[in-house]
Design an enzyme around this catalytic site. Structure first.
Site, short mmCIF file in Angstrom:
data_model
loop_
_atom_site.label_atom_id
_atom_site.label_comp_id
_atom_site.label_asym_id
_atom_site.label_seq_id
_atom_site.Cartn_x
_atom_site.Cartn_y
_atom_site.Cartn_z
NE ARG A 73 8.15 0.08 16.71
CZ ARG A 73 7.62 1.12 16.06
NH1 ARG A 73 7.49 1.09 14.76
NH2 ARG A 73 7.24 2.19 16.71
CG PHE A 78 -4.45 1.40 6.49
CD1 PHE A 78 -4.23 0.59 7.57
CD2 PHE A 78 -4.15 2.75 6.58
CE1 PHE A 78 -3.72 1.11 8.74
CE2 PHE A 78 -3.63 3.28 7.75
CZ PHE A 78 -3.41 2.45 8.84
CD GLU A 90 -2.38 -1.21 2.84
OE1 GLU A 90 -1.84 -0.57 3.76
OE2 GLU A 90 -3.30 -2.00 3.02
CD GLU A 134 -1.04 8.08 8.43
OE1 GLU A 134 -1.31 7.22 9.30
OE2 GLU A 134 -0.04 8.82 8.49
NE ARG A 159 -2.75 3.03 12.36
CZ ARG A 159 -1.89 2.08 12.67
NH1 ARG A 159 -0.63 2.37 12.94
NH2 ARG A 159 -2.28 0.83 12.74
CE LYS A 201 5.51 4.94 7.00
NZ LYS A 201 5.14 6.24 7.53
P1 AMP Z 1 6.03 5.21 11.30
O1 AMP Z 1 5.10 6.15 12.02
O2 AMP Z 1 7.08 5.88 10.49
O3 AMP Z 1 6.52 4.11 12.22
O4 AMP Z 1 5.16 4.43 10.20
C1 AMP Z 1 3.97 3.76 10.55
C2 AMP Z 1 2.79 4.71 10.37
O5 AMP Z 1 2.56 4.95 8.99
C3 AMP Z 1 1.48 4.15 10.86
O6 AMP Z 1 1.34 4.29 12.24
C4 AMP Z 1 0.48 5.00 10.09
O7 AMP Z 1 0.22 6.18 10.83
C5 AMP Z 1 1.22 5.40 8.83
N1 AMP Z 1 0.68 4.82 7.58
C6 AMP Z 1 0.60 5.48 6.41
N2 AMP Z 1 0.09 4.70 5.45
C7 AMP Z 1 -0.19 3.50 6.01
C8 AMP Z 1 -0.72 2.27 5.53
N3 AMP Z 1 -1.09 2.10 4.26
N4 AMP Z 1 -0.84 1.23 6.41
C9 AMP Z 1 -0.46 1.38 7.70
N5 AMP Z 1 0.05 2.50 8.21
C10 AMP Z 1 0.19 3.57 7.38
#
Ligand code: AMP
Length: 551
Positions: A410, A335, A247, A297, A254, A249
């Site tokens: 995680r 998602f 998908e 998101e 969130r 990002k």
């Molecule tokens: P990070 O905050 O860098 O650890 O990346 C994970 C975060 O990416 C998640 O907590 C979501 O807020 C965001 N995110 C964006 N797109 C997606 C997606 N398609 N699936 C899951 N999380 C996503």
């Protein structure tokens, strides 16, 4: 129950490095804890007062804590600072000064403190609001500290600062509860996943363990989101899963959205309810039939994705909501589907949840379903990655289509893939005044990661890569959470988490962590992350080893 019983166990758990012993000690304590007190004891063992689904925090400023100590013992500011510097931890500093210094007033109450008294005083501090609340909070805290023994004072202050440092993670608490009441730890973990309340689950484990299996999601009560690990590269997705689900990002915030009949509630990752500030999203969700919980998101979007910073002006806004809804249009990409009409879907494979989601949501102006591509082909995934970047998204999410939804975890079932230099989420522990035009701005930050003993350890210093207005705003913020000034440097409460970009990790004796980051730049402040969620030394080491392999 006496507070002493809790603090003694805390000290014993802190003193042993054996995980088995830590669990046994806490299990023993929980067994002795009266049922009605189990929730409170569980929260306090985690340095909290409320369950995870609550966004309520124990808000008391550093200066109030400091003043409370100075008003119970004869101590100069310098002596207290010296004690603090010795431990780098206010709880331990307070234990020392309360032991060594004479008290100003003798406590009128000679009875030992109970857990109930301590807990309700802390809850009062957390919930008092309005005019004069700072003074009243301070008065309650002073009374509490005056009545406590040095070890209790230390525990209380640690609960307030959330800085427990005794190597007792949440997963160990789950094991201790399971051991105390002879229940299966997996059953207990699942129960906690659906409820986000370890206290409630502990109580049930003791009272009616058979019911743990029957617990279901409470609509309108936030769940902890499932988290993602970092992927080294695209191929990693294929190495881990035979076929992977890709998908975009999205670079936003969130949101989990709950709908129960007509009622829609929207929560951030930190369990803050933000429904009020997103009327257009709530309206679109309300039109969808059924009761459900979706994971999503939100991004600022006007023809294409806009800068993440814009979003901050929308989330949590209480006034001029409609005006800002017009000024900063947003879009939500859904998602995942976690619950539908009475059924929890955690144990359904992602692909099945995705298919159900497709039948549930009709895309609308503000709410869309995130596209996914299911493929075994690296070439196809690479095209999608390039497409994501061209369209202005942050990268890709690579997910195991067979994976279950695991709230709060995680794991390697979800991987995030970003194009550029590596980043780490680190916490700011000190800030320094800059030079030249930044002489009055706190523009140089020192960041810490978490070492194996759960302590914060410095790893890098960086000039702020933030815009002038943000630096000015952060300067004020940091002054408010300063613990101490040393020359041009302020030691601050470890609250601000920042995503730091860098080119390389090197071994270094410059910092206690043993590592340093080359060419660090601040990418952005992560208000959505708490100090518990920063990257640890294990991640630093993993990236270091990987870089060495690649080089
Ligand atoms: P990070 O905050 O860098 O650890 O990346 C994970 C975060 O990416 C998640 O907590 C979501 O807020 C965001 N995110 C964006 N797109 C997606 C997606 N398609 N699936 C899951 N999380 C996503």
């Amino acid at each position: 129950m006496l507070l002493r019983e809790l603090t003694e166990i805390y000290e014993q758990v802190r003193a042993t490095s054996s995980t088995r012993e830590k669990i046994a000690l806490v299990a023993d304590l929980l067994r002795k804890t009266p049922s009605e007190l189990l929730p409170q004891v569980c929260y306090m063992l985690r340095g909290r007062l409320f369950p995870d689904y609550s966004a309520q925090e124990l808000q008391i400023g550093w200066s109030s804590l400091w003043d409370a100590v100075c008003s119970i013992v004869h101590i100069s500011d310098d002596d207290l600072k010296a004690a603090y510097n010795r431990f780098g931890d206010l709880g331990s500093a307070i234990e020392l000064v309360v032991t060594e210094k004479p008290k100003i007033t003798v406590s009128l109450v000679s009875e030992p403190l109970t857990v109930e008294e301590c807990y309700s005083a802390l809850v009062k501090i957390a919930t008092l609001g309005g005019k004069d609340s700072t003074r009243r909070k301070r008065a309650i805290l002073t009374g509490l500290l005056n009545q406590s023994t040095p070890a209790e004072a230390k525990f209380i202050v640690k609960t307030i600062t959330g800085d427990m440092r005794y190597g007792f993670k949440h997963s160990l608490l789950e094991e201790a509860i399971a051991q105390a009441f002879s229940v299966d730890v997996d059953v207990l973990r699942k129960a906690y996943m659906v409820r986000s309340d370890i206290g409630e689950v502990a109580q049930l484990a003791k009272e009616e363990p058979a019911k743990l299996k029957e617990l279901t999601i409470v609509l309108g009560r936030p769940l902890r989101p499932m988290l993602a690990d970092t992927a080294e590269n695209l191929e990693e997705g294929f190495r881990r899963f035979d076929t992977a689900l890709f998908e975009y990002k999205y670079d936003g915030a969130r949101l989990s959205m709950h709908k129960r009949n007509e009622r829609v509630t929207v929560f951030t990752r930190e369990a803050d309810e933000v429904s009020q500030s997103l009327p257009e999203i709530v309206a679109d969700i309300r039109k969808i039939p059924h009761s459900f919980i979706v994971d999503s998101e939100i991004i600022p979007f006007e023809h294409s994705p806009k800068a993440f910073q814009e979003l901050i002006k929308r989330l949590r806004r209480k006034y001029r909501v409609d005006e800002f809804a017009r000024k900063i249009p947003v879009k939500v990409y859904v998602f995942d589907l976690l619950y539908l009409d009475g059924e929890t879907l955690f144990d359904k494979p992602l692909l099945a949840r995705r298919k159900l989601l497709q039948t549930l949501i009709e895309p609308s102006e503000h709410v869309e379903i995130a596209n996914y591509v299911l493929t075994k082909s690296a070439a196809e995934a690479r095209i999608m990655f390039q497409e994501a970047l061209d369209l202005g998204y942050e990268g890709l999410m690579i997910k195991n289509p067979q994976s279950y939804y695991t709230p709060g975890k995680r794991g390697s079932e979800w991987l995030k893939l970003k194009p550029e230099a590596e980043t780490l989420d680190l916490v700011v522990i000190a800030v320094e005044y800059g030079h030249g035009k930044r002489a009055h701005q706190l523009s140089d930050y020192t960041f810490a990661t978490r070492d194996r003993e759960d302590n914060l350890t410095p790893i890098v210093k960086a000039f702020s890569g933030l815009k002038d207005a943000e630096i000015a705003e952060m300067t004020e913020y940091f002054k408010g959470i300063a613990r101490e000034q040393r020359g041009r440097t302020l030691i601050v409460e470890p609250r601000v988490v920042v995503e730091v970009k860098f080119d390389e990790i090197q071994k270094s004796s410059l910092y206690e962590s043993g590592y340093a980051l080359r060419f660090p730049r601040i990418k952005r402040i992560r208000w959505d992350l708490s100090v518990d969620e920063i990257d640890t030394i294990e991640t630093v080491e993993r990236i270091f080893k990987r870089q060495k392999r690649v080089a």
